[in-house]
Design a protein around this motif. Structure first.
Motif, PDB file in Angstrom:
ATOM      1  N   ALA A   7       0.850  -1.192   0.000  1.00 31.44           N
ATOM      2  CA  ALA A   7       0.000   0.000   0.000  1.00 31.44           C
ATOM      3  C   ALA A   7       0.885   1.241   0.000  1.00 31.44           C
ATOM      4  O   ALA A   7       1.887   1.300   0.723  1.00 31.44           O
ATOM      5  CB  ALA A   7      -0.913   0.008   1.221  1.00 31.44           C
ATOM      6  N   THR A  64      -7.513  -2.095   4.174  1.00 34.87           N
ATOM      7  CA  THR A  64      -6.160  -2.523   3.817  1.00 34.87           C
ATOM      8  C   THR A  64      -5.634  -3.594   4.768  1.00 34.87           C
ATOM      9  O   THR A  64      -4.489  -3.566   5.192  1.00 34.87           O
ATOM     10  CB  THR A  64      -5.204  -1.312   3.826  1.00 34.87           C
ATOM     11  N   VAL A  67      -1.704  -5.845   4.924  1.00 33.33           N
ATOM     12  CA  VAL A  67      -0.694  -5.202   4.088  1.00 33.33           C
ATOM     13  C   VAL A  67       0.685  -5.642   4.571  1.00 33.33           C
ATOM     14  O   VAL A  67       1.005  -5.530   5.757  1.00 33.33           O
ATOM     15  CB  VAL A  67      -0.820  -3.666   4.161  1.00 33.33           C
ATOM     16  N   LEU A  70       3.788  -1.067   3.857  1.00 35.33           N
ATOM     17  CA  LEU A  70       3.111   0.219   3.758  1.00 35.33           C
ATOM     18  C   LEU A  70       4.168   1.287   3.521  1.00 35.33           C
ATOM     19  O   LEU A  70       5.057   1.491   4.351  1.00 35.33           O
ATOM     20  CB  LEU A  70       2.335   0.518   5.043  1.00 35.33           C
ATOM     21  N   ILE A  86      -2.867   5.220   9.148  1.00 32.61           N
ATOM     22  CA  ILE A  86      -1.681   4.362   9.185  1.00 32.61           C
ATOM     23  C   ILE A  86      -1.878   3.254  10.209  1.00 32.61           C
ATOM     24  O   ILE A  86      -1.555   2.084   9.970  1.00 32.61           O
ATOM     25  CB  ILE A  86      -0.418   5.195   9.491  1.00 32.61           C
ATOM     26  N   ALA A  89      -4.159   0.584   8.906  1.00 30.23           N
ATOM     27  CA  ALA A  89      -3.562  -0.225   7.842  1.00 30.23           C
ATOM     28  C   ALA A  89      -2.436  -1.124   8.341  1.00 30.23           C
ATOM     29  O   ALA A  89      -1.924  -1.953   7.578  1.00 30.23           O
ATOM     30  CB  ALA A  89      -3.037   0.680   6.731  1.00 30.23           C
ATOM     31  N   THR A  90      -2.040  -0.969   9.592  1.00 31.48           N
ATOM     32  CA  THR A  90      -0.907  -1.719  10.134  1.00 31.48           C
ATOM     33  C   THR A  90      -1.398  -2.922  10.927  1.00 31.48           C
ATOM     34  O   THR A  90      -2.109  -2.780  11.921  1.00 31.48           O
ATOM     35  CB  THR A  90      -0.049  -0.816  11.038  1.00 31.48           C
ATOM     36  N   THR A  94       3.031  -6.036   9.371  1.00 27.84           N
ATOM     37  CA  THR A  94       3.233  -4.961   8.397  1.00 27.84           C
ATOM     38  C   THR A  94       4.577  -4.267   8.616  1.00 27.84           C
ATOM     39  O   THR A  94       4.919  -3.890   9.735  1.00 27.84           O
ATOM     40  CB  THR A  94       2.110  -3.914   8.501  1.00 27.84           C
ATOM     41  N   ILE A  96       6.618  -0.859   7.676  1.00 25.35           N
ATOM     42  CA  ILE A  96       6.343   0.508   7.232  1.00 25.35           C
ATOM     43  C   ILE A  96       7.648   1.164   6.814  1.00 25.35           C
ATOM     44  O   ILE A  96       8.616   1.202   7.569  1.00 25.35           O
ATOM     45  CB  ILE A  96       5.677   1.336   8.341  1.00 25.35           C
TER      46      ILE A  96
END
Length: 318
Positions: A7, A64, A67, A70, A86, A89-90, A94, A96
């Protein structure tokens, strides 16, 4: 570890480079995180990069799940409002990678999601926006530099990202000096990005004017003093990262691009951060203080604060 879903948060100048490269892979899910009007615009129009339209999937932060990677490619002023997205989406596994300018976005994101998710990284791409979208030269772009802060430097996630970027056109390099690489780019931004923004001229001004070179060197000296006080040895990256991407003398970097477009800049992330760190460490930063206030005043000018009509109350010069 294998990265199957990526993402991108922020499909601007930096995010476009990632979308351009990873769109060549048909074995991963690639999406841009967006909401509201921006999401609708991306769904309808896609991203125009180097004259070609790309259509990554468009995901709401709540859509998301799972993911693997990211990539945060936002403007600094947008980060605070994006932290909740954020976090959504985590998930547990994940990774980042923040490709934002400056040296503190990782810390800000880590406060929200935990430092274990962050992989320090920096990007060097001379991307600019034209009427038909974003443009950059794939061949001269230095690309993405990333690495673990501590051993093992050849970790599973490092190898997974190397495998992800391989054969995509994205230029990349893993390093054992991730923090130094970030500060090296920070130095390039502060010294080469800011003075030209005040002058309103291309980067050739540093080569062609001893006065512009003196301002750049003054900013550089303050930054290097702060880095040294923090134990950051910038000499470790001189051979690999002493310069940015090759650009013509007319190139206008991001701060000047923002002012040209009437936008607010990322000066708080550049000189603003150095002023704060200088105060914490007892290191004077007069060049950065002057630069900070000048660019803030230019933002105010763009905002119309000084559009005087002649009908205002008189003011006394001092």
């Amino acid at each position: 570890m294998k990265i199957k879903k990526v993402a991108v948060l922020g499909a601007g100048a930096v995010g476009s480079y990632v979308i351009w490269g990873l769109s060549s892979r048909n074995d991963i899910e690639l999406g841009a995180i967006a909401e509201g009007e921006r999401a609708e615009r991306l769904k309808q129009n896609g991203c125009t990069i180097n004259g070609k339209i790309y259509h990554p999937e468009v995901w709401n932060p709540g859509e998301t799940d799972a993911v693997d990677l990211l990539i945060v490619a936002l403007k600094y002023g947008s980060l605070s409002a994006a932290l909740e997205g954020i976090q959504k989406a985590t998930t547990e596994n994940t990774v980042i990678m923040s490709l934002m300018n400056g040296v503190d976005s990782e810390e800000i994101i880590a406060e929200k999601v935990g430092v274990e998710h962050l992989l320090p990284a920096v990007i060097k791409v001379a991307s600019h926006k034209e009427e038909d979208g974003y443009h950059f030269d794939p061949e001269t772009t230095i690309g993405i530099i990333f690495g673990e802060l501590t051993a093992p430097y050849d970790s599973d996630r490092i190898r997974a990202i190397e495998e992800l970027f391989k054969d995509t056109g994205i230029h990349f390099r893993a390093t054992e000096y991730a923090r130094e690489e970030m500060w090296s780019k920070f130095r390039l931004n502060v010294c080469n990005n800011l003075p030209q923004a005040i002058l309103g001229a291309g980067v050739g001004c540093y080569r062609d004017s001893v006065h512009m070179k003196a301002i750049s060197d003054g900013l550089k000296g303050e930054l290097e003093a702060i880095a040294q006080a923090k134990g950051i040895d910038l000499s470790k990256t001189e051979a690999s990262s002493g310069r940015g991407s090759a650009v013509p003398p007319s190139a206008r970097y991001s701060t000047l691009q923002d002012l040209d477009a009437g936008r607010h800049t990322e000066i708080d992330m550049f000189s603003g951060a150095l002023i704060r760190m200088g105060k914490e460490l007892g290191i004077p930063t007069p060049y950065n203080e002057y630069t900070y206030h000048m660019i803030k005043a230019l933002e105010e000018k763009n905002d119309g604060r000084f559009n005087y009509t002649g009908d205002e109350e008189p003011t006394w010069s001092k």
